[in-house]
Every structure is written in C-alpha cells, then in structure tokens.
Motif scaffolding. Structure first.
Motif, PDB file in Angstrom:
ATOM      1  N   SER A 143       0.832  -1.194   0.000  1.00 50.79           N
ATOM      2  CA  SER A 143       0.000   0.000   0.000  1.00 50.79           C
ATOM      3  C   SER A 143       0.870   1.249   0.000  1.00 50.79           C
ATOM      4  CB  SER A 143      -0.917   0.012   1.232  1.00 50.79           C
ATOM      5  OG  SER A 143      -1.825  -1.073   1.189  1.00 50.79           O
ATOM      6  N   LYS A 144       0.466   2.218  -0.825  1.00 50.47           N
ATOM      7  CA  LYS A 144       1.201   3.472  -0.879  1.00 50.47           C
ATOM      8  C   LYS A 144       1.014   4.277   0.399  1.00 50.47           C
ATOM      9  CE  LYS A 144       0.742   3.931  -5.903  1.00 50.47           C
ATOM     10  NZ  LYS A 144       0.151   4.740  -7.007  1.00 50.47           N
ATOM     11  N   TYR A 159      -5.986   1.901  -6.732  1.00 52.71           N
ATOM     12  CA  TYR A 159      -4.851   2.824  -6.639  1.00 52.71           C
ATOM     13  C   TYR A 159      -3.831   2.424  -5.576  1.00 52.71           C
ATOM     14  CZ  TYR A 159      -7.535   5.861  -9.707  1.00 52.71           C
ATOM     15  OH  TYR A 159      -8.239   6.368 -10.788  1.00 52.71           O
ATOM     16  N   HIS A 160      -4.008   1.256  -5.011  1.00 51.85           N
ATOM     17  CA  HIS A 160      -3.014   0.646  -4.127  1.00 51.85           C
ATOM     18  C   HIS A 160      -2.757   1.449  -2.852  1.00 51.85           C
ATOM     19  CE1 HIS A 160      -2.336  -1.942  -7.548  1.00 51.85           C
ATOM     20  NE2 HIS A 160      -2.031  -0.894  -8.294  1.00 51.85           N
ATOM     21  N   PHE A 161      -3.838   1.809  -2.173  1.00 54.66           N
ATOM     22  CA  PHE A 161      -3.707   2.329  -0.824  1.00 54.66           C
ATOM     23  C   PHE A 161      -4.602   1.489   0.090  1.00 54.66           C
ATOM     24  CE2 PHE A 161      -6.925   5.071  -2.896  1.00 54.66           C
ATOM     25  CZ  PHE A 161      -8.001   4.960  -2.015  1.00 54.66           C
ATOM     26  N   ILE A 206      -9.790  11.501  -5.943  1.00 53.79           N
ATOM     27  CA  ILE A 206      -8.614  10.642  -6.135  1.00 53.79           C
ATOM     28  C   ILE A 206      -7.349  11.486  -6.226  1.00 53.79           C
ATOM     29  CG2 ILE A 206      -7.465   9.085  -7.750  1.00 53.79           C
ATOM     30  CD1 ILE A 206      -9.619   7.759  -6.060  1.00 53.79           C
ATOM     31  N   ASN A 207      -7.400  12.576  -6.988  1.00 53.30           N
ATOM     32  CA  ASN A 207      -6.251  13.482  -7.061  1.00 53.30           C
ATOM     33  C   ASN A 207      -5.833  13.934  -5.663  1.00 53.30           C
ATOM     34  OD1 ASN A 207      -6.148  13.401  -9.846  1.00 53.30           O
ATOM     35  ND2 ASN A 207      -7.079  15.406 -10.154  1.00 53.30           N
ATOM     36  N   LEU A 242      -4.141  11.073  -3.658  1.00 54.80           N
ATOM     37  CA  LEU A 242      -2.790  10.783  -4.135  1.00 54.80           C
ATOM     38  C   LEU A 242      -1.821  11.912  -3.788  1.00 54.80           C
ATOM     39  CD1 LEU A 242      -3.613   9.196  -7.621  1.00 54.80           C
ATOM     40  CD2 LEU A 242      -3.173   8.050  -5.434  1.00 54.80           C
ATOM     41  N   TRP A 243      -2.307  13.146  -3.801  1.00 53.01           N
ATOM     42  CA  TRP A 243      -1.489  14.291  -3.393  1.00 53.01           C
ATOM     43  C   TRP A 243      -1.146  14.205  -1.912  1.00 53.01           C
ATOM     44  CZ3 TRP A 243      -4.332  18.656  -0.859  1.00 53.01           C
ATOM     45  CH2 TRP A 243      -3.465  19.636  -0.355  1.00 53.01           C
ATOM     46  N   GLY A 277      -1.351  11.615   0.025  1.00 56.02           N
ATOM     47  CA  GLY A 277      -0.692  10.362   0.368  1.00 56.02           C
ATOM     48  C   GLY A 277       0.792  10.369   0.144  1.00 56.02           C
ATOM     49  N   LYS A 278       1.305  11.363  -0.589  1.00 51.41           N
ATOM     50  CA  LYS A 278       2.752  11.456  -0.815  1.00 51.41           C
ATOM     51  C   LYS A 278       3.511  11.830   0.446  1.00 51.41           C
ATOM     52  CE  LYS A 278       2.492  12.675  -5.724  1.00 51.41           C
ATOM     53  NZ  LYS A 278       2.771  13.709  -6.739  1.00 51.41           N
TER      54      LYS A 278
END
Length: 277
Positions: free
Chosen positions: A28-29, A62-64, A266-267, A270-271, A273-274
């Motif tokens: 998971s990311k 999205y692999h989280f 989603i954006n 992902l933002w 989650g970095k």
C-alpha cells in the motif's frame, strides 16, 4: 479421507487469503482512516454508506489501504500514528481529548479530507461553534450561515488549475446533487486559504425551495478549499438526495456517481498520500 482433503483445501484457501491481504497491505502506498457517525441525517447516512463502499474499491485500484470507524475514541495519537490520511465523512470530534489529538496530528504534518457536514457549526444547536482552531483557523469558514434546498447539481468552476487536487479537471463541470452551504467568513479574505472550486454563476438560481431563502440567485460560494499551513482539503459535497416528502427515505442520487468529482477526490488522496507538506 474426503473430510481430511476438504480440511486441507480450506486451510490452504485461508492461507492464500491471509497472504493476499498481507501483500496488499505491504504494498500500500499509504493508509487512510475514515471517521463517521452516520446518525444525524438520512442523507448524510446515505453518503457514509456510499463512501464506505466506494473507497475500498479505489483502494484496490490505486493501491492504498482504507479503514473506517464510528468509534471516535480512536481519535488518539497512538491510533492515528498508523495512518497517513484521516477522513471526516460526516461529523467532527466533540471530546476535548479527541480534538487535541487531531490538532496535534495535523500540526505534525498529518493529512485530512473533510466532507460536507464535517465543517458544520452553529451556536444554539447540537453542533455549537466551540472549537475555534478547527472552524476559524484550520477551515477558516467559521459558522454555517445558510444552505440551498432541495439537493441539486451545480456547475462548479475550478478556481486554481495548478493545484494537484484539480489536475486535469475541466474548467467547469456539473456536480452530483448536493445541499450547498454558505459560511460566516469570507474565505477570499483569508491569506491562508486557497479556494480550489466555487459555484459558477451559471448555476443560478440554485435550489428549488420551497422556502425562498433556500434558493440562491447570486453571490460567491466556495465549495472546495485547502489551507496552505496544513495538508488538508475540505469538500462541501456529501449530501445525497433523499425522498423525504413521501417518507420512503429512498436514495435519489449518489455523490460517487460523478466521474469528474471522483477524479478530484482521487487526485486529492494521491497528493496527500505522498506525505509532503
């Protein structure tokens, strides 16, 4: 012999399932925990259930990792340390210790996304504005002032096209039906707030009533924004349309039935989650 073989096959299946879950978690990311109450309004309850169906699907894609809980006592430092992003799906914490834990989590670089009612506060209601850091500093919005009714779609305008959350979104798009909020504070006057989306003027009149003040004919209404001092995003979306009139409580619309709106979320994930402030 047949029973032994069946036991062995079942055991092998369990091992494969456990290994699959372990592999998913290990790759998971980032990990998300969503807090919810799902008690206050049928439309908000509908959204919570919808969110708890949609986010696990997105987690696989999205692999989280996605977990959810209605136990707000989990809002403590030890529990939050396991997660990179916190979601408030429909309400906010009420206990002082929970509020303090959340503020510390955000001050230390944690990430958060709140939906719709998570920002609600109104004195002389069940949700008094008694948390200045959250409503005035963190969100910047202050108290709730009014809303549109019935839940209707709006044309939303992307105000900031360079932010990671709005990447590749069209200049305007039609939202899912929603109840839209107006706030006490003018977010345009807050230098810490970046407004990402607002209601476009082509939406007016917005709302159908029956009360006159529930129909907006003009004005500026931000619906998605972030605070540059925190890793956070607030979205006014989160109120499905429900058949209250006939007392069936039938769901008439869904938030996650909108591809463009989903892309925004989603954006944002992902933002955040970095892990970079």
């Amino acid at each position: 012999m047949k029973n032994l073989r069946k036991i062995i096959l079942n055991f092998a299946f369990i091992l494969l399932t456990i290994n699959g879950l372990y592999a998913q978690n290990s790759t998971s990311k980032f990990k998300i925990i969503a807090f919810y109450t799902a008690k206050n309004d049928q439309a908000h309850i509908s959204f919570v259930h919808e969110a708890n169906r949609w986010f696990p699907e997105m987690a696989r894609k999205y692999h989280f990792s996605y977990d959810s809980t209605n136990n707000w006592e989990n809002l403590n430092a030890e529990f939050l340390s396991k997660y990179q992003i916190v979601l408030f799906l429909d309400t906010r914490p009420e206990e002082p210790s929970q509020r303090e834990a959340f503020q510390q989590y955000m001050d230390k670089g944690g990430a958060w996304i709140g939906f719709h009612f998570a920002a609600f506060a109104l004195n002389n209601s069940k949700f008094n504005q008694d948390w200045d850091w959250y409503h005035n500093q963190f969100l910047g919005s202050g108290q709730y002032k009014s809303n549109t009714w019935r839940p209707t779609s709006a044309i939303l305008r992307v105000e900031n096209r360079t932010h990671p959350a709005t990447k590749k979104l069209p200049e305007t798009f039609t939202s899912s039906p929603n109840e839209w909020y107006r706030w006490e504070n003018d977010l345009r006057k807050n230098n810490n707030i970046k407004i990402l989306l607002s209601i476009d003027s082509t939406s007016f009149p917005l709302g159908t009533g029956p009360k006159v003040h529930e129909i907006w004919h003009s004005g500026y209404y931000p619906v998605v924004w972030t605070n540059k001092n925190y890793r956070m995003l607030y979205l006014n979306m989160g109120h499905n349309d429900i058949d209250y009139e006939h007392r069936t409580n039938k769901e008439l619309s869904f938030q996650f039935a909108n591809e463009t709106q989903n892309k925004l979320i989603i954006n944002s994930l992902l933002w955040l989650g970095k892990g970079k402030k």
